[in-house]
Write a protein that holds these residues in place. Sequence first.
Motif, short mmCIF file in Angstrom:
data_model
loop_
_atom_site.label_atom_id
_atom_site.label_comp_id
_atom_site.label_asym_id
_atom_site.label_seq_id
_atom_site.Cartn_x
_atom_site.Cartn_y
_atom_site.Cartn_z
N ASP A 100 51.04 -8.54 12.56
CA ASP A 100 50.02 -9.59 12.72
C ASP A 100 48.60 -9.01 12.67
O ASP A 100 47.72 -9.46 13.40
N GLY A 101 48.43 -7.98 11.84
CA GLY A 101 47.08 -7.44 11.60
C GLY A 101 46.76 -6.16 12.34
O GLY A 101 45.60 -5.95 12.74
N SER A 102 47.75 -5.28 12.52
CA SER A 102 47.51 -4.03 13.25
C SER A 102 46.65 -3.06 12.45
O SER A 102 46.53 -3.17 11.24
N ARG A 103 46.12 -2.08 13.19
CA ARG A 103 45.29 -1.04 12.57
C ARG A 103 46.17 0.04 11.92
O ARG A 103 47.39 -0.02 11.94
N GLN A 104 45.49 1.07 11.39
CA GLN A 104 46.13 2.11 10.60
C GLN A 104 47.26 2.85 11.32
O GLN A 104 48.26 3.22 10.70
N GLU A 105 47.15 3.07 12.64
CA GLU A 105 48.19 3.82 13.37
C GLU A 105 49.56 3.21 13.17
O GLU A 105 50.56 3.93 13.04
N THR A 106 49.62 1.90 13.17
CA THR A 106 50.91 1.22 13.00
C THR A 106 51.45 1.46 11.59
O THR A 106 52.63 1.74 11.41
#
Length: 263
Positions: free
Chosen positions: A38-44
């Motif tokens: 649902d729009g996570s940042r790069q780490e995910t």
Amino acid sequence: MKICLIITTYNWPEALELSLQSIVRQKKQPDEVIIADDGSRQETRDLINSYKSKIKNLKHAWHEDTGYQRAKILNKSIMMSESDFIITTDQDCILDKNFILDYSLQAEEGFYISGYRINLRERLTKRLVRRKRLPNLHEIFVETKWNVKHQIRARFMWNRTNRYISGSSNGTYGCNMGFFKKDVMAINGYNEDFVGWGPEDSEMTQRLMNNGIGWKRVYYSAILYHMYHPILCRKNADFNIMLLRKAFKEKIIFVPNGILKTA
Ligand SMILES: [Mn+2]
């Protein structure tokens, strides 16, 4: 029958990693795993990439972060899926090693399935996240409220499974749920009018029931542990709960703002 597991996620890679570990150790591997992001940042994204060699057919569905839109990313993931049967869970859930196997054995034409969740306490959750390793049986035994029906796998009890062919879907857990893709396509998927936290799973399964699909509520099977976190912001909850009541009262089957846009 091909089985797809969909895991929703949003910026909590530490938890998602434990969830992914619990997939790696499944006795029966799903044919496809889709992370509904649902729009996570790069780490995910990095984490998912690092698991591509360990999990067969691991895919990443992502959209821009415009607030909580679980229904929308679930629809996108369902569209992406090439399987007949879809199981949904969340990033904060650890699956028992028989989880996928149990679904494959219990899937039944004309029904959707739901199981339960056992809540892990805050202390154990923090420990698991810190050490990046799944709980052992002792930890689960000590740190959960013991509940035999939901925590012990016992195939000889499966013939007592409840099947509801009409009424309310209230009590369906979106984190432990399975359905045939064709059944959910027939009602136009999740209702994307759900924005912000709400019972989008119960509303979708209510429309399945309104369309003649029964609810198979399983016990002693499909065991799942839910990691602790503070309660999410529920500012749209009233409107979302109204959508569920409306689906029940008006026996709604098809929603215009669903998986295929009709407007
Ligand atoms: Mn949760």
